[in-house]
Write a protein that holds these residues in place. Structure first.
Motif, PDB file in Angstrom:
ATOM      1  N   ALA A  62      55.731  52.687  35.744  1.00  0.00           N
ATOM      2  CA  ALA A  62      55.079  51.933  36.812  1.00  0.00           C
ATOM      3  C   ALA A  62      53.575  52.042  36.625  1.00  0.00           C
ATOM      4  CB  ALA A  62      55.502  52.487  38.172  1.00  0.00           C
ATOM      5  N   PRO A  63      52.837  50.933  36.815  1.00  0.00           N
ATOM      6  CA  PRO A  63      51.423  50.883  36.420  1.00  0.00           C
ATOM      7  C   PRO A  63      50.503  51.662  37.332  1.00  0.00           C
ATOM      8  CG  PRO A  63      52.073  48.842  37.469  1.00  0.00           C
ATOM      9  CD  PRO A  63      53.323  49.658  37.321  1.00  0.00           C
ATOM     10  N   GLY A  64      49.325  52.016  36.762  1.00  0.00           N
ATOM     11  CA  GLY A  64      48.266  52.676  37.517  1.00  0.00           C
ATOM     12  C   GLY A  64      47.025  51.806  37.503  1.00  0.00           C
ATOM     13  N   GLY A  65      45.820  52.435  37.519  1.00  0.00           N
ATOM     14  CA  GLY A  65      44.574  51.667  37.500  1.00  0.00           C
ATOM     15  C   GLY A  65      43.730  51.987  38.717  1.00  0.00           C
ATOM     16  N   CYS A  66      42.933  51.018  39.164  1.00  0.00           N
ATOM     17  CA  CYS A  66      42.061  51.222  40.318  1.00  0.00           C
ATOM     18  C   CYS A  66      42.875  51.434  41.590  1.00  0.00           C
ATOM     19  CB  CYS A  66      41.151  50.011  40.515  1.00  0.00           C
ATOM     20  SG  CYS A  66      39.836  49.880  39.301  1.00  0.00           S
ATOM     21  N   ILE A  76      23.072  59.370  46.479  1.00  0.00           N
ATOM     22  CA  ILE A  76      24.220  59.607  45.595  1.00  0.00           C
ATOM     23  C   ILE A  76      25.437  58.923  46.204  1.00  0.00           C
ATOM     24  CG2 ILE A  76      25.720  61.335  44.535  1.00  0.00           C
ATOM     25  CD1 ILE A  76      23.400  63.331  44.791  1.00  0.00           C
ATOM     26  N   VAL A  77      26.086  58.060  45.419  1.00  0.00           N
ATOM     27  CA  VAL A  77      27.279  57.353  45.880  1.00  0.00           C
ATOM     28  C   VAL A  77      28.371  57.477  44.824  1.00  0.00           C
ATOM     29  CG1 VAL A  77      26.110  55.717  47.395  1.00  0.00           C
ATOM     30  CG2 VAL A  77      26.334  55.192  44.962  1.00  0.00           C
ATOM     31  N   GLU A  78      29.592  57.154  45.224  1.00  0.00           N
ATOM     32  CA  GLU A  78      30.763  57.294  44.346  1.00  0.00           C
ATOM     33  C   GLU A  78      31.411  55.932  44.157  1.00  0.00           C
ATOM     34  OE1 GLU A  78      33.697  59.290  42.040  1.00  0.00           O
ATOM     35  OE2 GLU A  78      32.007  60.264  43.066  1.00  0.00           O
ATOM     36  N   ALA A  79      31.599  55.538  42.900  1.00  0.00           N
ATOM     37  CA  ALA A  79      32.266  54.267  42.615  1.00  0.00           C
ATOM     38  C   ALA A  79      33.730  54.367  43.020  1.00  0.00           C
ATOM     39  CB  ALA A  79      32.156  53.940  41.129  1.00  0.00           C
ATOM     40  N   PRO A  80      34.196  53.517  43.951  1.00  0.00           N
ATOM     41  CA  PRO A  80      35.584  53.599  44.385  1.00  0.00           C
ATOM     42  C   PRO A  80      36.552  52.924  43.416  1.00  0.00           C
ATOM     43  CG  PRO A  80      34.470  51.871  45.601  1.00  0.00           C
ATOM     44  CD  PRO A  80      33.434  52.504  44.712  1.00  0.00           C
ATOM     45  N   ASP A  81      36.040  51.979  42.629  1.00  0.00           N
ATOM     46  CA  ASP A  81      36.856  51.220  41.691  1.00  0.00           C
ATOM     47  C   ASP A  81      35.912  50.511  40.742  1.00  0.00           C
ATOM     48  OD1 ASP A  81      36.159  48.543  42.879  1.00  0.00           O
ATOM     49  OD2 ASP A  81      37.242  49.350  44.593  1.00  0.00           O
ATOM     50  N   SER A 127      15.154  51.572  47.328  1.00  0.00           N
ATOM     51  CA  SER A 127      13.946  52.362  47.102  1.00  0.00           C
ATOM     52  C   SER A 127      14.352  53.719  46.543  1.00  0.00           C
ATOM     53  CB  SER A 127      13.185  52.537  48.417  1.00  0.00           C
ATOM     54  OG  SER A 127      13.992  53.200  49.382  1.00  0.00           O
ATOM     55  N   GLY A 128      13.622  54.205  45.561  1.00  0.00           N
ATOM     56  CA  GLY A 128      13.929  55.507  44.989  1.00  0.00           C
ATOM     57  C   GLY A 128      15.047  55.451  43.959  1.00  0.00           C
ATOM     58  N   THR A 129      15.702  56.609  43.785  1.00  0.00           N
ATOM     59  CA  THR A 129      16.723  56.769  42.751  1.00  0.00           C
ATOM     60  C   THR A 129      18.118  56.722  43.362  1.00  0.00           C
ATOM     61  OG1 THR A 129      15.231  58.164  41.454  1.00  0.00           O
ATOM     62  CG2 THR A 129      17.572  58.265  40.898  1.00  0.00           C
ATOM     63  N   THR A 130      18.998  55.984  42.723  1.00  0.00           N
ATOM     64  CA  THR A 130      20.406  55.936  43.124  1.00  0.00           C
ATOM     65  C   THR A 130      21.247  56.535  42.006  1.00  0.00           C
ATOM     66  OG1 THR A 130      20.096  53.929  44.450  1.00  0.00           O
ATOM     67  CG2 THR A 130      22.345  54.444  43.756  1.00  0.00           C
ATOM     68  N   THR A 131      22.164  57.419  42.363  1.00  0.00           N
ATOM     69  CA  THR A 131      23.116  57.995  41.418  1.00  0.00           C
ATOM     70  C   THR A 131      24.498  57.463  41.755  1.00  0.00           C
ATOM     71  OG1 THR A 131      21.815  60.024  41.191  1.00  0.00           O
ATOM     72  CG2 THR A 131      24.112  60.123  40.503  1.00  0.00           C
ATOM     73  N   VAL A 132      25.124  56.783  40.790  1.00  0.00           N
ATOM     74  CA  VAL A 132      26.476  56.263  40.993  1.00  0.00           C
ATOM     75  C   VAL A 132      27.435  57.116  40.188  1.00  0.00           C
ATOM     76  CG1 VAL A 132      28.015  54.281  40.801  1.00  0.00           C
ATOM     77  CG2 VAL A 132      25.597  53.920  41.343  1.00  0.00           C
ATOM     78  N   ASP A 133      28.128  58.021  40.865  1.00  0.00           N
ATOM     79  CA  ASP A 133      29.147  58.842  40.218  1.00  0.00           C
ATOM     80  C   ASP A 133      30.421  58.019  40.005  1.00  0.00           C
ATOM     81  OD1 ASP A 133      27.668  61.168  39.964  1.00  0.00           O
ATOM     82  OD2 ASP A 133      28.216  61.914  41.948  1.00  0.00           O
ATOM     83  N   GLY A 134      31.316  58.543  39.146  1.00  0.00           N
ATOM     84  CA  GLY A 134      32.551  57.819  38.861  1.00  0.00           C
ATOM     85  C   GLY A 134      32.321  56.642  37.937  1.00  0.00           C
ATOM     86  N   ALA A 135      31.367  56.783  37.019  1.00  0.00           N
ATOM     87  CA  ALA A 135      31.032  55.685  36.107  1.00  0.00           C
ATOM     88  C   ALA A 135      32.214  55.291  35.228  1.00  0.00           C
ATOM     89  CB  ALA A 135      29.841  56.073  35.225  1.00  0.00           C
ATOM     90  N   ARG A 136      33.212  56.168  35.122  1.00  0.00           N
ATOM     91  CA  ARG A 136      34.382  55.849  34.292  1.00  0.00           C
ATOM     92  C   ARG A 136      35.038  54.550  34.756  1.00  0.00           C
ATOM     93  NH1 ARG A 136      35.530  59.413  38.091  1.00  0.00           N
ATOM     94  NH2 ARG A 136      37.454  59.230  39.324  1.00  0.00           N
ATOM     95  N   HIS A 137      34.999  54.276  36.067  1.00  0.00           N
ATOM     96  CA  HIS A 137      35.567  53.025  36.577  1.00  0.00           C
ATOM     97  C   HIS A 137      34.843  51.824  35.984  1.00  0.00           C
ATOM     98  CE1 HIS A 137      38.254  54.850  39.460  1.00  0.00           C
ATOM     99  NE2 HIS A 137      37.270  55.499  40.048  1.00  0.00           N
TER     100      HIS A 137
END
Length: 431
Positions: free
Chosen positions: A115-119, A372-377, A392-402
């Motif tokens: 059965a498939p996975g993914g986002c 700092i934010v997290e990529a949900p998909d 404004s300023g620096t944004t960090t997007v974690d979860g770049a693997r998505h």
């Protein structure tokens, strides 16, 4: 060990210049699977070098096929398939792996796929795939998380009516039906451009597929197929992402490879906002010019299957709406969890209100703040990078693997347009 891949973005830069989109992820994955239908070496050009393509190539390798890259050209040799079971550890990473089911049962009469996975986009029913294959004569069994399909006497043509125009189910049934005995008709099939691209490749292999891109697809089964050569269509979702990012930053960018016929509703909504996107003179792409996004106005958007507004561009439109004058309501009709990116955008002071379970009220203009934010998909991650360009300023997007699953050279392309975007791998963080 936790994956710490991330994007770092310094906001405040307008995008300007020229950029070319890569081949379409959602086309390339199905074309690679379709190569299983013919013994021998098929060649695909303009294949994006992304994580999902690597995963699909690994799935084929596990089946005994050989997939080798030469630049952006992929050669797939399916002459010696020695397994009909797609490896669980790969299929669980990517739901599109399910599309090897149709080619395997069509050519060999048996297949087994987990059965498939993914986002994490919510409930994904794959019964449309299974019902379609059953109609073609396959015996389907669900056993401890695996889908087993058998057709020892081969498949036969059938009339198939989908309750919902699922893209991957339409493609899976198409690939199974090209080697079935007799005629198959698919009513209420998906009309996406990627379905047309797959039909073109199948026909180049010797199949008889008509009507792709309409609600009625007709397939006359043939005895066998042969390897073929094909150019993957440009990625309309990447094109739309770049168009919206340009509009949101008040930039001037020519997006080469963007096809207006692939972005009909999206371009209509941008026009309704007050933005005119012009065709490049020689038909090579689209040019976007915006002096100030605050001169644009809010619009309402409802996601629907093609030719409706693409759910894969909903999160990017949400970011754009934070920069324009007025309010817009986004209604998500395809995936119930896809609005979760709004929670991350609100950490950046987007001020988005969620209501009714699948609607978002976006009011602009808002000055976003880097955090700092997290990529949900996949698409939500791209939208957060886009938001970082405005903040404004620096944004960090974690979860770049998505994001790496679906965008080829994302940070390089944005950087070439003047953005300050850096990819930071987990390895470099640990070092």
């Amino acid at each position: 060990m936790e994956n710490t891949d991330r994007f770092l973005i310094e906001g405040g830069q307008r995008l300007h210049g020229e950029v070319e989109v890569s081949g379409a992820k959602n086309a390339a994955l199905k074309l690679i699977a379709a190569a299983l239908l013919a013994p021998g070496r098929s060649t695909l050009h303009n294949v994006p070098r992304i994580k999902d393509v690597d995963t699909m190539c690994a799935v084929l390798d596990g089946l005994g096929a050989e997939a080798d890259f030469e630049g952006d050209t992929l050669h797939v040799d399916a002459a010696r398939i020695d397994s009909y079971t797609a490896p669980y550890e790969l299929v669980r990473q990517m739901r599109a792996s399910l599309v090897v089911l149709g080619p395997l049962v069509g050519r060999f009469g048996e297949a087994e796929v987990s059965a498939p996975g993914g986002c994490n986009l919510g409930l994904r029913k794959f019964n449309f795939h299974l019902d379609g294959l059953r109609a073609l004569g396959a015996e389907i069994e669900l056993d401890h998380g695996f889908i087993k399909a058998e057709a020892p006497r081969g498949l036969h043509g059938a009339e198939i009516v989908f309750q919902y125009p699922s893209v991957t189910a339409t493609e899976n049934v198409m690939m199974a039906a090209v080697l079935a005995h007799g005629r198959t008709t698919i009513e209420n099939g998906a009309r996406e451009p990627e379905v047309v691209d797959l039909a073109d490749f199948l026909n180049a292999m010797g199949a008889h597929v008509e009507g792709a891109g309409t609600e009625l697809i007709t397939i006359e089964g043939v005895e066998e197929l042969h390897p073929a050569e094909h150019d993957v269509m440009p990625d309309r979702i990447e094109a739309g992402t770049l168009v919206m990012a340009t509009a949101a930053t008040g930039g001037d960018v020519t997006v080469l490879g963007a096809r207006p016929e692939h972005l009909k509703m999206e371009l209509q909504k941008l026009h309704d906002m007050g933005l005119d996107v012009e065709n490049v003179a020689d038909g090579r792409g689209l040019r976007v010019r915006v002096e100030d996004p605050r001169d644009l106005r809010g619009v309402d958007v409802s996601t629907l299957p093609f030719p409706g507004f693409a759910t894969d561009l909903q999160a990017q439109m949400m970011v754009l709406l934070t920069q324009v004058d007025g309010a817009g309501i986004i209604t998500e009709n395809v995936y119930e969890n896809r609005l979760q990116v709004a929670e991350e955008l609100n950490r950046m002071d987007a001020g988005i209100d969620l209501f009714g379970g699948h609607r978002a009220l976006v009011k602009g203009p808002h000055q976003l703040s880097g955090t700092i934010v997290e990529a949900p998909d996949l698409r939500g991650g791209a939208a957060l990078v886009m938001a970082g360009l405005l903040a404004s300023g620096t944004t960090t997007v974690d979860g770049a693997r998505h994001i790496l699953r679906g965008y080829d050279g994302f940070e390089e392309k944005l950087s070439s347009l003047g953005a300050c975007v850096v990819f930071q791998s987990g390895a470099s963080v640990e070092a």
